[in-house]
Motif scaffolding. Structure first.
Motif, PDB file in Angstrom:
ATOM      1  N   ARG A   1      20.104  35.163  37.967  1.00  0.00           N
ATOM      2  CA  ARG A   1      21.174  34.200  37.733  1.00  0.00           C
ATOM      3  C   ARG A   1      21.622  34.242  36.280  1.00  0.00           C
ATOM      4  NH1 ARG A   1      22.006  30.167  41.555  1.00  0.00           N
ATOM      5  NH2 ARG A   1      20.562  30.190  43.327  1.00  0.00           N
TER       6      ARG A   1
ATOM      7  N   GLU B   1      27.186  26.148  34.574  1.00  0.00           N
ATOM      8  CA  GLU B   1      27.175  26.743  35.911  1.00  0.00           C
ATOM      9  C   GLU B   1      26.255  27.962  35.883  1.00  0.00           C
ATOM     10  OE1 GLU B   1      30.355  28.228  39.348  1.00  0.00           O
ATOM     11  OE2 GLU B   1      30.978  28.088  37.237  1.00  0.00           O
TER      12      GLU B   1
ATOM     13  N   THR C   1      24.510  32.080  33.476  1.00  0.00           N
ATOM     14  CA  THR C   1      25.540  31.066  33.280  1.00  0.00           C
ATOM     15  C   THR C   1      26.892  31.760  33.124  1.00  0.00           C
ATOM     16  OG1 THR C   1      25.066  31.054  30.898  1.00  0.00           O
ATOM     17  CG2 THR C   1      24.018  29.356  32.237  1.00  0.00           C
ATOM     18  N   THR C   2      27.930  31.119  33.619  1.00  0.00           N
ATOM     19  CA  THR C   2      29.259  31.734  33.556  1.00  0.00           C
ATOM     20  C   THR C   2      29.788  31.796  32.135  1.00  0.00           C
ATOM     21  OG1 THR C   2      30.199  29.558  34.075  1.00  0.00           O
ATOM     22  CG2 THR C   2      29.870  31.090  35.914  1.00  0.00           C
TER      23      THR C   2
ATOM     24  N   GLY D   1      25.286  20.771  31.905  1.00  0.00           N
ATOM     25  CA  GLY D   1      26.170  21.068  33.028  1.00  0.00           C
ATOM     26  C   GLY D   1      26.682  22.488  33.095  1.00  0.00           C
TER      27      GLY D   1
ATOM     28  N   GLN E   1      29.119  25.499  26.121  1.00  0.00           N
ATOM     29  CA  GLN E   1      29.812  24.329  26.655  1.00  0.00           C
ATOM     30  C   GLN E   1      30.015  23.365  25.492  1.00  0.00           C
ATOM     31  OE1 GLN E   1      31.086  23.870  29.529  1.00  0.00           O
ATOM     32  NE2 GLN E   1      29.760  24.365  31.262  1.00  0.00           N
TER      33      GLN E   1
ATOM     34  N   VAL F   1      24.832  30.924  38.210  1.00  0.00           N
ATOM     35  CA  VAL F   1      25.111  31.574  39.488  1.00  0.00           C
ATOM     36  C   VAL F   1      24.393  32.917  39.575  1.00  0.00           C
ATOM     37  CG1 VAL F   1      27.365  30.462  39.686  1.00  0.00           C
ATOM     38  CG2 VAL F   1      27.198  32.682  38.569  1.00  0.00           C
TER      39      VAL F   1
END
Length: 408
Positions: A187, A94, A189-190, A92, A194, A96
Motif C-alpha cells: 500500500r 488515503e 499513500t496517494t 486522513g 496533507q 491504497v
C-alpha cells in the motif's frame, strides 16, 4: 535467485566512480538506529520515546499534536511512525494498494538434530524457507493469503507446523527466542503531504521485505525531505519546493511496490509461478538481465525528472575526489548544496561564492572529472545541473535559483 557480480555490465553506469563507501552491506535495524540516534544527539536533537499521539489538528500555520496529557505544536509534522502509522490515520491520508498473498515469519530458534533444512533460500512446492549463516536465524513464507493474525505472537507449535509444511520435512524447533511476522501487503499513500503533515518511510508505503528495498527507500525519503523542510522552516525555500517531495519520491515508492509484487508473483507455489521463475532464471543468465536487476535493487537506476536531458541530472552524484584528497561526500556533511567547478574556476567564481549559508563552492581539478565542466549538487547528493564543457554561468544561476531561491 542469486546474481553473479561478474555479469554486471558497469558500462551502463558511465558516471560511476570508486568510493570508500561499501556498495552493499548486511546490517540490522538496531545498528542503523544506533548510528542515527548518535548523530541526532550530536546535533542537539532531543528524542522522546514511548509517547503515542492521540489527536492531531492543523491550520494554515501550525500543527498541534495531542499525546496523552501533553500538547505539542510546530509549523510542520513528519510522520515516520511505521506501517501502522498513527499520524497517517489521524491526518486522513488515503492509503491504497493490494492485499497479501502470504504470511512471512522470521525467528531465532535452535533446530533439533538431525537438521533437515537446506542452507540459504529454498523454494518448495508449498512456499519458501531461508536459513542464514548465523546459527538459528530462520525465515519462512506461507502462502496462506496473509491469514495469520499478526496481532498475536505465534506459538512454537504454530511455527513448527508452518515450517514443516513449507519445508516438507519433519524439522523440530527448539528454544524459540525471537519471532516476528510480516506480509506482502503493498500500500502507498496517494500523496506524501496533507497540508502541514508529511509522511516518510513505512508510514507512506508498505510492501514485503523481498529484495531488502524498504530501509533504503525510507532513508531515501528522509534525505530527500530533510533539506527541503529545513530550507522551508528557515525561510530560504522558493515557492513549490515542498511539492517536489511527493513528485520525486512517490514514483520511487510506487516502483518499489511493483518490484516486490513481481517477486511475490514469481514465488507462489503453483505451475504458473514456476513457469515465470524459469523465464526469470533464463533472463538472469544474460548480462543484460543481471545488469537490469542489479541496477533496480541497488538504486543505481533511480533518477528524478528534473527537466534536463543531461544523463547525470536527477541522479546521485559520483563521489568525486580532489587532488587534495577532499571528496564530495565530505563537502555534503553540513547539509548545504555544492557547486563543483572542474574548470579554471574563473567562469563560475562569484556565481555562488560568498553565499555559504546554502551553497558551498569548490573549484579545482579532480582525479577523474568524467569529462564534466561543472555541477550543482543538492544537499541530498542529487545533481540538479550539469555542464560537460565550458560551464554556462547563466544556466547555473537559473538552476541555483530554482532549488535555493533568488538570492543564490
Amino acid at each position: 535467485m542469486m546474481l553473479n557480480p561478474a555479469d554486471i555490465n558497469t558500462d551502463t553506469l558511465p558516471y560511476r566512480l570508486p568510493s570508500p563507501v561499501l556498495e552493499g552491506v548486511m546490517t540490522s535495524l538496531e545498528a542503523v538506529e544506533t548510528v542515527l540516534s548518535g548523530r541526532a544527539a550530536e546535533l542537539g536533537v532531543e528524542i522522546r520515546r514511548g509517547i503515542r499521539a492521540t489527536a492531531l489538528q492543523q491550520d494554515d500555520r501550525t500543527v498541534t499534536v495531542q499525546a496523552g496529557e501533553d500538547t505539542y505544536q510546530a509549523t510542520w509534522l513528519v510522520g515516520c511512525d511505521g506501517g501502522r502509522s498513527t499520524v497517517r490515520g489521524l491526518a486522513g491520508f488515503e492509503f491504497v494498494g493490494t492485499e497479501p498473498q502470504f504470511t512471512g515469519y522470521t525467528m531465532l530458534s535452535a533446530v533439533a538434530e538431525p537438521n533437515p533444512l537446506e542452507p540459504g533460500f529454498t523454494l518448495t512446492p508449498t512456499g519458501m524457507y531461508l536459513t542464514m549463516p548465523t546459527p538459528g536465524h530462520i525465515g519462512m513464507m506461507d502462502f496462506d493469503g496473509g491469514a495469520f493474525d499478526r496481532t498475536r505472537r505465534p506459538s512454537v507449535a504454530h511455527l513448527q507446523s508452518v515450517l514443516r509444511r513449507v519445508s516438507g520435512t519433519d524439522v523440530t524447533l527448539d528454544d524459540v527466542q525471537l519471532v516476528s511476522t510480516f506480509t506482502d501487503r503493498a500500500r502507498q499513500t496517494t500523496s506524501y503531504r496533507q497540508g502541514r503533515v508529511l509522511l516518510a518511510g513505512d508510514a507512506a508505503h508498505i510492501h514485503s521485505p523481498l529484495g531488502a528495498q524498504g530501509l533504503n527507500t525510507g532513508i531515501g525519503d528522509a534525505v530527500n525531505l530533510g533539506w527541503k523542510l529545513a530550507a522551508t522552516v528557515r525561510g530560504h525555500a522558493h515557492t513549490g519546493l515542498m511539492e517536489t517531495y511527493t513528485s520525486e519520491r512517490h514514483p520511487v515508492g510506487a516502483r518499489t511496490l511493483q518490484w516486490t509484487r513481481a517477486q511475490t508473483a514469481a514465488m507462489k507455489p503453483d505451475p504458473h509461478a514456476q513457469a515465470l521463475q524459469a523465464l526469470i532464471r533464463d533472463l538472469l543468465e544474460t548480462r543484460d538481465g543481471t545488469t537490469y536487476v542489479h541496477n533496480r535493487t541497488s538504486g543505481s537506476s533511480t533518477r528524478y525528472d528534473l527537466g534536463s536531458s543531461h544523463p547525470l541530472v536527477g541522479r546521485n552524484a559520483p563521489d568525486f575526489c580532489f587532488h587534495d584528497r577532499t571528496r564530495l561526500s565530505d563537502l555534503l556533511h553540513d547539509g548545504r548544496g555544492v557547486v563543483l567547478d572542474f574548470s579554471t574556476g574563473r567562469q563560475l567564481h562569484g556565481a555562488t561564492d560568498g553565499r555559504a549559508d546554502l551553497i558551498r563552492y569548490k573549484a579545482g581539478p579532480v582525479i577523474n572529472d568524467l569529462g564534466l565542466g561543472a555541477l550543482l549538487i543538492r544537499p541530498d547528493g542529487v545533481i540538479a545541473w550539469a555542464d560537460d564543457y565550458d560551464p554556462d554561468r547563466n544556466a547555473l544561476q537559473q538552476a541555483a535559483t530554482r532549488w535555493f531561491g533568488p538570492d543564490h
